[in-house]
Design an enzyme around this catalytic site. Structure first.
Site, PDB file in Angstrom:
ATOM      1  N   HIS A  71       0.821  -1.209   0.000  1.00 38.42           N
ATOM      2  CA  HIS A  71       0.000   0.000   0.000  1.00 38.42           C
ATOM      3  C   HIS A  71       0.852   1.255   0.000  1.00 38.42           C
ATOM      4  O   HIS A  71       0.435   2.312  -0.494  1.00 38.42           O
ATOM      5  CB  HIS A  71      -0.925  -0.022   1.217  1.00 38.42           C
ATOM      6  CG  HIS A  71      -2.179   0.787   1.055  1.00 38.42           C
ATOM      7  ND1 HIS A  71      -2.195   2.052   0.512  1.00 38.42           N
ATOM      8  CD2 HIS A  71      -3.473   0.498   1.373  1.00 38.42           C
ATOM      9  CE1 HIS A  71      -3.440   2.511   0.517  1.00 38.42           C
ATOM     10  NE2 HIS A  71      -4.231   1.581   1.023  1.00 38.42           N
TER      11      HIS A  71
ATOM     12  N   ASP B 238     -11.109  -4.127 -18.404  1.00 38.78           N
ATOM     13  CA  ASP B 238     -11.396  -5.039 -19.516  1.00 38.78           C
ATOM     14  C   ASP B 238     -10.139  -5.255 -20.356  1.00 38.78           C
ATOM     15  O   ASP B 238      -9.661  -4.343 -21.026  1.00 38.78           O
ATOM     16  CB  ASP B 238     -12.524  -4.465 -20.367  1.00 38.78           C
ATOM     17  CG  ASP B 238     -12.924  -5.375 -21.522  1.00 38.78           C
ATOM     18  OD1 ASP B 238     -12.320  -6.458 -21.680  1.00 38.78           O
ATOM     19  OD2 ASP B 238     -13.833  -4.986 -22.277  1.00 38.78           O
TER      20      ASP B 238
END
Length: 461
Positions: free
Chosen positions: A170, A404
């Site tokens: 992170h 996608d």
């Protein structure tokens, strides 16, 4: 119960930016980054339908995935870098040198793909087979530690689908930065690496000078980190032992339920300025359901004044007095805590009280996102050690299902680290605009209780 899935390693390789495409670059950590130094790695899975045999994937799909990933790292090079942690008083920083790369493991799984992407409760251990493991930390001469920041695994399910698993630290990137990376990789892959213009709107800003520190937070956060790092011990428990009694499930809060909940809250509330958003009401609803679900798991309800905490983060890119590009790459999050007595959460107006508490905190961010920031690290250390804490991972605004690669939208995305961290995950719903997916990992008995409370509470909306 024995795990029904096994994976076979097909290939292990390293992927980095094209040679000589990125100069040696050192990035300092800002005060937004430092609180995440001791955070456990983030683990995200993306499942895609891809009904082809393994040999087709290896010969046709994998080369494009690798090439597009390399091109993506040219722009998102911090993820292919190392975190350098020299001894105090030297500051930790992110360092990229030519040749740095990310390990990529290709595996094959013979198992039920549709079961893995289902919403119903299932063994929490299953998903960890598809999670990439970070390369171990190296210690150099002078006790400088070198920590790789990312690792990846792609698992092919013959004639069914694939899973892209990404593990990252992170401290290198918050959710928006990470998902910009994933969408960039997906877009380049979709064009087979031929049209980099497809990521023009996602190109990252690496200029750390855009982050101002008017309150002098960095030195204080560094002092706290050095103090904690000297005593911090890595969790060495085996994951199968930690998760032996845990199951995961995904719950969907539909658009109609969310709108009904908003209407119910606004009609009750005298404060017309209260922030009543989809995020706020979803968090409040799930928080109350979780607390009520504990009722049959504990025997002593005498202390109704016990304080319960809820933690979330908020993107500050548009909330500060100084301008920060929307594509700034790194961390730019405010760390927020709210608290309520148990009696308030489980009472007749529990959801209303939770909405007021969370909504008030979100509203305060608009006028002062850094208010109280000097206590972020200390508050997190103190509150995270308490049992009565619920935290949030992910956000419906990150557009997880927009990733996608050319095979259509993900069939499912999972935040795996909630199995251990105890957080809930939030994402936009794949199949219904305005709905929210909520990921949970609980003990089997706790999940049964939660399911009953959740379904009952929905009927009341």
């Amino acid at each position: 119960m024995a795990q029904p899935y096994t994976v076979k390693v097909l290939e292990q390789c390293q992927i980095g930016p094209p040679p000589n495409s990125v100069p040696t670059t050192s990035l300092p950590l800002t005060f937004f980054d430092i609180p995440w130094l001791l955070c456990r790695p983030m683990q995200r899975l993306f499942f895609y339908e891809l009904p082809y045999p393994t040999h087709h994937f290896i010969q046709t799909v994998l080369p494009i995935l690798k090439n597009s990933l390399s091109l993506t790292f040219q722009h998102f090079f911090p993820l292919a870098s190392n975190l350098i942690c020299p001894p105090q008083p030297h500051k930790p920083h992110i360092l990229y040198t030519d040749g740095n790369s990310v390990p990529l493991t290709i595996t094959e799984c013979i198992g039920n793909f549709d079961h893995l992407i289902a919403n119903y409760a299932q063994d929490a251990r299953d998903l960890h087979l598809f999670v990439a493991q970070l390369t171990p930390t190296r210690v150099l001469h002078g006790n400088t530690r070198v920590l790789p920041l990312m690792s990846m695994q792609v698992t092919v399910f013959p004639n069914s689908g694939i899973c892209i698993g990404v593990t990252f630290c992170h401290v290198a990137a918050d959710g928006r930065a990470f998902h910009n990376f994933m969408k960039s990789w997906a877009s380049i892959c979709k064009t087979k690496g031929g049209h980099l213009a497809c990521i023009d709107t996602l190109l990252p800003c690496h200029n750390r000078d855009v982050i101002k520190d008017p309150n002098g937070l960095e030195p204080n956060f560094l002092e706290e980190w050095w103090k904690w790092a000297s005593t911090w011990k890595e969790d060495t428990r085996l994951i199968n032992d930690v998760l032996a009694d845990k199951v995961r499930a995904t719950y969907v809060l539909g658009r109609a339920h969310i709108e009904n909940l908003k209407h119910r809250i606004t009609s009750q509330c005298m404060d017309k300025d209260l922030h009543v958003s989809t995020f706020v009401v979803t968090c409040a609803f799930i928080w109350v359901c979780l607390i009520k679900s504990q009722d049959s798991l504990v025997s002593d309800f005498s202390d109704m004044d016990k304080i319960y905490y809820f933690n979330f983060v908020a993107d500050c890119r548009k909330r500060l007095e100084f301008p920060i590009p929307s594509t700034y790459f790194g961390n730019c999050l405010a760390i927020c805590f709210v608290s309520l007595k148990r009696s308030e959460l489980v009472g007749e107006n529990g959801i209303f009280e939770a909405v007021k508490a969370i909504g008030k905190k979100v509203g305060e961010l608009e006028s002062g996102a850094l208010e109280g920031a000097e206590k972020w690290s200390l508050d997190w250390k103190e509150i995270s050690e308490l049992v009565h804490l619920v935290t949030v991972a992910g956000s419906p605004k990150l557009g997880v299902y927009e990733t996608d690669f050319g095979w259509g939208r993900p069939k499912k995305s999972e935040v795996v680290q909630i199995d251990v961290s105890g957080a809930i995950s939030l994402a936009e719903c794949r199949v219904e605009d305005g709905a929210i997916e909520v990921g949970l990992a609980l003990s089997r008995k706790y999940m049964v209780n939660f399911n009953a409370i959740f379904e009952h509470s929905l009927k009341l909306l």
